[in-house]
Structures are given as structure tokens and as C-alpha cells.
Design an enzyme around this catalytic site. Structure first.
Site, short mmCIF file in Angstrom:
data_model
loop_
_atom_site.label_atom_id
_atom_site.label_comp_id
_atom_site.label_asym_id
_atom_site.label_seq_id
_atom_site.Cartn_x
_atom_site.Cartn_y
_atom_site.Cartn_z
N ASP A 1 -3.22 52.95 -63.43
CA ASP A 1 -2.22 54.06 -63.23
C ASP A 1 -1.39 53.83 -61.80
OD1 ASP A 1 -2.94 55.27 -65.57
OD2 ASP A 1 -4.43 56.84 -64.70
N ASP B 1 0.81 57.05 -59.02
CA ASP B 1 0.03 57.90 -59.50
C ASP B 1 -0.86 58.78 -58.45
OD1 ASP B 1 -0.78 59.54 -61.75
OD2 ASP B 1 -2.78 58.53 -61.62
N ASP C 1 -8.14 59.66 -56.84
CA ASP C 1 -8.52 60.23 -57.73
C ASP C 1 -10.03 60.21 -58.12
OD1 ASP C 1 -6.01 61.26 -58.09
OD2 ASP C 1 -5.56 60.28 -60.09
N ARG D 1 -1.31 69.32 -55.94
CA ARG D 1 -2.84 68.66 -56.08
C ARG D 1 -3.52 68.42 -54.71
NH1 ARG D 1 -2.87 65.15 -61.75
NH2 ARG D 1 -1.93 66.63 -62.92
#
Length: 450
Positions: free
Chosen positions: A245, A269, A273, A325
Site C-alpha cells: 500500500d 497510505d 499500520d 486516524r
């Protein structure tokens, strides 16, 4: 004659008294010496017992993933930090910031001779990530990434795929542009202290189905999607990789991971993560900037294996140009503690899938936009569902109209599983996070903010 007898008797009495006094003084001195010896023996015994107990606790915890009593972990962290600081005589009170990670190692001007001490300074759920502590040093001398299947010795890719534990350092400043994602093997530390190292404008770091990784001191930015190519993941294996990603750091099915003191921005991205059952993670002292979807923790609402996920997010600075986020959570347990949130455009902390979020001692500075003051966002979920989720704010500082919408039971037992260290007062956040991001470290000097 009578007078002479009296003088003799008097002299004898004086000599007797003098002798008694000398004997008493000697006995007192000997008693004092024995008291000191016994005290030292007792202190040594206590210290040995404490050291042995801490060693037993560490050995018992080394291979755990999700933990049952994080509050005990917090007490261990505080004790270990104090003990290590005392033992190393690093001048805690002269350079301390209240940041227990930094105060564990940054005060030492000889950090470059004691690099592996960093592995003893971890806190939170990722505290047992030892990286390459038990292996040799590997010096990266070549910034090229010509062949992801057959990497040259001396390159970062050649270092991270090795089967043995390695503590990876850099010979000089360099910019590394990766042709494909950098797939790490277990028990590795990437330690860029003392050099200015950028991973940029290509693939970035993938931590997949491995354990015990420390990433420290890098600038990671402008990461791009890569894939549909062959990439080596160990000396004995390479395989075809589908599209990645473009995350700065992707954690996939991995445990005991510590991401500390990196500067991350501008990626395709996420910046960090963690998905697919990853757990035992600490994300600390990083500087995040100029990015939309900063941090995703949890794969999807339907992927219930992420219920074991435990992540500590501590002492980070969420800076300019961020949108949302910070993090966005699913299912697991998340301790968001003593971070400085100075920018967001949509929201700071979001989630779905009934995560437990424990926000403690953070500083939240809301944007000017009157419609973006709320710290929290329940993503695509009706209030009838999320009102039972355990989200709490404790000791947070709300500025410029910022507000946190709590839910669930304020004293739920779930918060024990979302607690990983003792929060400092939010009034200390500026000092605690003042060195967030990659540091400017020079040999023979304490590491300073770059």
C-alpha cells in the site's frame, strides 16, 4: 608515707578508668564496623533478591503476547527505569525530562559505546521487544537497493533479511530509496543514531509474521506503493509480492514491536499500520506530520483475531498537516498516553468494532474549524451500538474547545487491559515530547533534538 599511699591509690584508680574507657571505645568501634558489614550484607541480599525477581519476571514475560495484568507491567517499568538510571549514573536529575524512555538512555554522552542499552528502555505493551540486542553489530555502508532478490552485503536489505539477531547501524548519512518493500526478519534493530538516514521515495518497511523488532531514529517519508515483484525475505527464501500500500511501517501478524524516535510524513497510505493479529506493540517518541490517514490499528470490523491486539501510543507529537486516524482502532486495547496533539483536521482518535481506548494525560489542541473540535469519532456506527464501548479520557488537557466523547463504563475492568504504564500529568506533555522524532546524536554528547 600515708600521703604516698594515697597518691599510689589515686594513680591506680585513674589508670583503671583509662583502661575501661579504651576497651569501651574499641568495642563500640568494632560493633559499628560489624553493623556496617551486616547492613551492607542485608542491602546486598535485598538487591540480589530484587534483581533475581525482576529477572524471573522478565524471563516469564519474554514470550507473552497480550498480557493479563498491564498495571503490574506499569509498576515494573517504573521500577526498572529508576533502577537502570541509578545503576548507570547518567545524571537523571540534570537532563531528565520526565520521559522514562529517554531518561533511561539519552543522558549518557557515551551512548554510542552502549547502543544496546536502548533495548532495556522499552515501556508499554512492546516493552519486551529486544530487537537484535543479543546479536552482532551490522554496519550499513551502501545505500543502494539494486536487486531486491539478491541484495548486496553492506546494504540495509541484506542486513534485515538475515536469520541471526543483528543490531544494524549506519556508517554515514544516507538516503535509501527502496525498489520494493523492505521485508524484515525477526530479532533486528535498526538504529540510526549518530547519522541522518532517510528511507524515502520508494518502498518502505514491512514487518510481517516476525517478532522482536526495534525501529529507531529514521526519517521515513514519501513512501510509494510497490509490488508485483520478487522480493527476498530471508537468506533461504524469496517470493512474489503483490502490491504493497505504501505504508511507512506496516506491521502484519507480528508481535513485540517497538517503533521509537522516528520522523514520519507524506506516505501513500498509513504512517504506522498494525493489522492481522499483531500485538505487544509500543509506538513512542515519534513525530508525525503532513499526512491524511496516520495510523490504522486493526484490520477490519470482521477480523476478530485483532481482539488480542494491545498497543501503547506514548510521548508522540502529532504535528502539522495531519487530518485523521491518530489512531483509528478496531477490536483491541489501546493506551494513548502523554501525547501532544497540536494538529488535526477531521478528528484525532477514531474506531469501530468495539475497541477499548484509554486516553490519559494527553494534550489536545483543537483546530480553528468549529466543526472539528471533537477529539473522537465512532466510524460508521450508530450511537445505540457505540454507547457501550469503553472509551475514556482521564487527565487529558483540552484546548481551544477540544472535547472527548466518552462511552461505556467509566471504571470497566477492560481498562486494565488497556493500561500499560503510569501516565504523567498533562502539564508535562511539552517537556516529555520535546524530543519527539529523529534525534541529532553526536558521539561524546547527549542526544539532542535535531
Amino acid at each position: 608515707m600515708e600521703v604516698l599511699k594515697k597518691w599510689v591509690s589515686l594513680c591506680s584508680l585513674l589508670l583503671l578508668l583509662l583502661f575501661v574507657g579504651v576497651v569501651a571505645a574499641v568495642n563500640k568501634d568494632e560493633a559499628s564496623k560489624w553493623s556496617v558489614v551486616e547492613k551492607e550484607k542485608m542491602q546486598s541480599s535485598n538487591n540480589s533478591t530484587m534483581a533475581a525477581r525482576l529477572g524471573e519476571i522478565k524471563e516469564e514475560a519474554l514470550n507473552e503476547h497480550a498480557v493479563d495484568d498491564p498495571e503490574e507491567v506499569a509498576r515494573m517499568v517504573e521500577m526498572a527505569t529508576w533502577n537502570s538510571t541509578e545503576r548507570r549514573k547518567l545524571g537523571f536529575f540534570s537532563c531528565g525530562t520526565g520521559n522514562p524512555i529517554d531518561d533511561c538512555w539519552r543522558c549518557d554522552p557515551n551512548w554510542h559505546k552502549n547502543r544496546k542499552r536502548l533495548a532495556d528502555c522499552g515501556i508499554g505493551f512492546g516493552r519486551n521487544a529486544i530487537g537484535g540486542r543479543d546479536g552482532r553489530f551490522y554496519v550499513v555502508t551502501d545505500n543502494r537497493d539494486d536487486d531486491p532478490v539478491n541484495p548486496r552485503p553492506g546494504t540495509l536489505r541484506h542486513a534485515v533479511i538475515q536469520d541471526k539477531p543483528l543490531w544494524i547501524v549506519f556508517k554515514r548519512d544516507m538516503v535509501i530509496t527502496l525498489k520494493q518493500e523492505l521485508i524484515m526478519n525477526s530479532f533486528k534493530t535498526i538504529d540510526a543514531r549518530g547519522t541522518n538516514v532517510h528511507i524515502a521515495n520508494g518502498g518502505c518497511i514491512t514487518i510481517q509474521y516476525v517478532t522482536n523488532i526495534i525501529i529507531h531514529g529514521l526519517h521515513i517519508h514519501d513512501c510509494k506503493p510497490t509490488g508485483n515483484a520478487l522480493v527476498r525475505s530471508s537468506p533461504s527464501h524469496f517470493g512474489f509480492r503483490t502490491m504493497a500500500d505504501g505504508d511507512a511501517i506496516s506491521i502484519f501478524g507480528s508481535s513485540h514491536i517497538w517503533v521509537d524516535h522516528n520522523s514520519l510524513s507524506h506516505c501513500a497510505d498509513g504512517l504506522v499500520d498494525a493489522v492481522m493479529g499483531s500485538t505487544a506493540i509500543t509506538i513512542s517518541n515519534n513525530h508525525f506530520a503532513h499526512h491524511n490517514e496516520v495510523m490504522l490499528l486493526g484490520h477490519s470490523d470482521s477480523y476478530v483475531k485483532d481482539k488480542q491486539m494491545q498497543v501503547t501510543i506514548a510521548y508522540n507529537h502529532f504535528g502539522a498537516g495531519l487530518i485523521q486516524r491518530m489512531p483509528r482502532c478496531r477490536h483491541g486495547y489501546f493506551h494513548v498516553v502523554n501525547n501532544d496533539y497540536t494538529h488535526w483536521e477531521m478528528y484525532a482518535i477514531g474506531g469501530s468494532g468495539n475497541p477499548t481506548i484509554n486516553s490519559q494525560g494527553n494534550r489536545y489542541l483543537a483546530p480553528a474549524n468549529p466543526f472539528a473540535k471533537e477529539v473522537t469519532k465512532r466510524v460508521e456506527t450508530a450511537e445505540s451500538q457505540w454507547k457501550g464501548w469503553n472509551w475514556r479520557s482521564e487527565g487529558d488537557l483540552m484546548l481551544n474547545g477540544a472535547y472527548f466523547t466518552p462511552s461505556g463504563a467509566g471504571a470497566s475492568a477492560n481498562y486494565a487491559r488497556a493500561s500499560s504504564l503510569g501516565a504523567k500529568s498533562s502539564s508535562m506533555v511539552a517537556s516529555i515530547t520535546s524530543g519527539a522524532g529523529s534525534l541529532g546524536c553526536r558521539r561524546g554528547r547527549q542526544c539532542q533534538q535535531s
